[in-house]
Design a protein around this motif. Structure first.
Motif, short mmCIF file in Angstrom:
data_model
loop_
_atom_site.label_atom_id
_atom_site.label_comp_id
_atom_site.label_asym_id
_atom_site.label_seq_id
_atom_site.Cartn_x
_atom_site.Cartn_y
_atom_site.Cartn_z
N LYS A 89 0.96 -1.21 0.02
CA LYS A 89 -0.06 -0.05 0.02
C LYS A 89 0.92 1.23 0.01
O LYS A 89 0.69 2.36 -0.60
N ASP A 92 2.33 1.67 -3.39
CA ASP A 92 1.44 2.16 -4.52
C ASP A 92 0.87 3.42 -4.14
O ASP A 92 0.56 4.37 -5.13
N ASP A 94 3.36 5.67 -3.55
CA ASP A 94 4.54 6.42 -4.08
C ASP A 94 5.44 6.62 -2.88
O ASP A 94 5.89 7.77 -2.69
N ALA A 116 5.82 -5.43 -6.11
CA ALA A 116 5.27 -3.95 -6.20
C ALA A 116 6.43 -3.11 -6.27
O ALA A 116 6.24 -1.90 -6.80
N ARG A 119 7.79 -2.25 -9.72
CA ARG A 119 6.87 -1.15 -10.54
C ARG A 119 7.11 -0.06 -10.50
O ARG A 119 6.73 0.97 -11.27
N ARG A 120 7.76 0.33 -9.25
CA ARG A 120 8.34 1.82 -8.97
C ARG A 120 9.78 2.00 -8.71
O ARG A 120 9.95 1.87 -7.28
#
Length: 355
Positions: A89, A92, A94, A116, A119-120
């Motif tokens: 969380k 996601d 950021d 996760a 992805r960033r």
């Protein structure tokens, strides 16, 4: 103009959560603890006394904390069962993430945190293995990789807690994943650090007893356990974990190489004081894990903060945290089943009959 500080929110104010909160509040100059979250009323009361007077915003909801304006990073020190969920969380949302070990007691859930983070890639996501920040372990590692002891081949390490007769660890075992996942995961991470993060597990086997806390068996756990991890590279890690030490915290490591060996804390001591009495000479031990590694936790907080602000490289790869969980879970399974577990060179589990 004052240099920027990393604005941090913290989840969980249990034993380690309180310590992390005070580290970031008082002992990490480049960080600013701006928010904490906990659903626990008792922990909120503690925060009202120790954190709120310094401008820290208190939340009962983790999701609400993530929405706080200006928040840049999250430290997760909640119960193990929600580590991965909260880490994802935060990613996601950021935010940079420092998550207490382990990422999860489940390998697949741990891997979901890595996915996760991938992805960033601009975010810094780290699992907090505190011993990697300890000055003695860092010195031993630098000597090992310099070739001082040849090729590290045998690794013996233990995490041994002082006996707590209160029943805390029996209740804690319901969520901890077991003694190998909770305690020995530190030693497993060290083995991977000294042997190389790409070391491939060949087999694991474990055995244990409940010498003082039989209630642990209800949760498939033990208060003393021994594990052996064999690697395809021809190396072996021997691990011991205990919850019943009498003198204090006994965490020590021996790295045996082809041309020598290194030891860390083989004779634990609280400080340099010796006590001379009629019965002889003695030294005091650290009573808890935190007493032994307090400085390492503070260093971890400061290094994580600096890396988030300056864009440096993290001292360990997140994939290594998944690898440590995979080994710890296999050891815990072997502990309960009494069976040796085998893996091929690609990390796939093998049935004994196929060997």
């Amino acid at each position: 103009m004052a240099p920027p500080k990393l604005k941090i929110g913290l989840s969980g104010l249990g034993r380690m959560g309180k310590r992390h909160a005070l580290h970031f509040l008082n002992r990490t100059p480049r960080a600013e603890l701006v928010a904490v979250s906990t659903p626990d009323d008792v922990e909120i009361e503690w925060a009202k006394e120790h954190l709120e007077p310094f401008g820290v915003t208190l939340y009962m909801s983790y999701e609400d904390m993530l929405k706080q304006s200006g928040l840049q990073a999250v430290v997760i020190a909640s119960i193990t069962s929600v580590h991965a969920h909260q880490a994802i969380k935060a990613i996601d949302a950021d935010k940079h993430v420092l998550c207490e070990k382990p990422l999860s007691t489940n390998v697949e859930i741990s891997q979901s945190v890595v996915n996760a983070a991938a992805r960033r890639p601009h975010l810094k996501v780290m699992c907090g293995f505190s011993r990697r920040f300890d000055v003695s372990y860092r010195d031993a590692h630098s000597k090992a990789i310099s070739g001082l002891i040849g090729t590290p081949s045998i690794f013996r390490s233990q995490t041994c807690d002082k006996l707590d007769p209160s029943g805390f660890f029996v209740a804690y075992a319901q969520h901890s994943g077991g003694i190998f996942v909770d305690c020995s995961i530190h030693d497993i991470d060290l083995a991977l650090w000294f042997f190389g993060q790409n070391s491939r597990v060949k087999s694991v086997v474990a055995s244990g007893i409940t010498a003082v806390q039989p209630g642990l068996r209800k949760w498939g756990d033990r208060d003393n356990a021994v594990g052996i991890v064999e690697f395809h590279e021809g190396k072996i890690a021997y691990l011991f974990a205990s919850r019943m030490m009498a003198a204090g915290q006994e965490d020590s490591t021996e790295i045996i190489g082809t041309e020598g060996k290194l030891t860390v804390n083989m004779q634990p001591q609280l400080n340099l004081v010796h006590i001379y009495e009629k019965a002889g000479v003695r030294r005091e031990f650290p009573a808890t894990y935190y007493e032994r590694f307090e400085d390492a936790f503070v260093k971890e907080a400061n290094e994580f903060t600096a890396i988030c602000l300056d864009g440096g490289e993290l001292p360990m790869k997140l994939e290594g945290a998944v690898q440590a969980v995979r080994i710890a879970c296999a050891l815990q399974e072997s502990l309960v089943s009494g069976k040796k577990i085998w893996f091929d060179e690609q990390g796939r589990r093998l049935e004994r009959s196929r060997l």
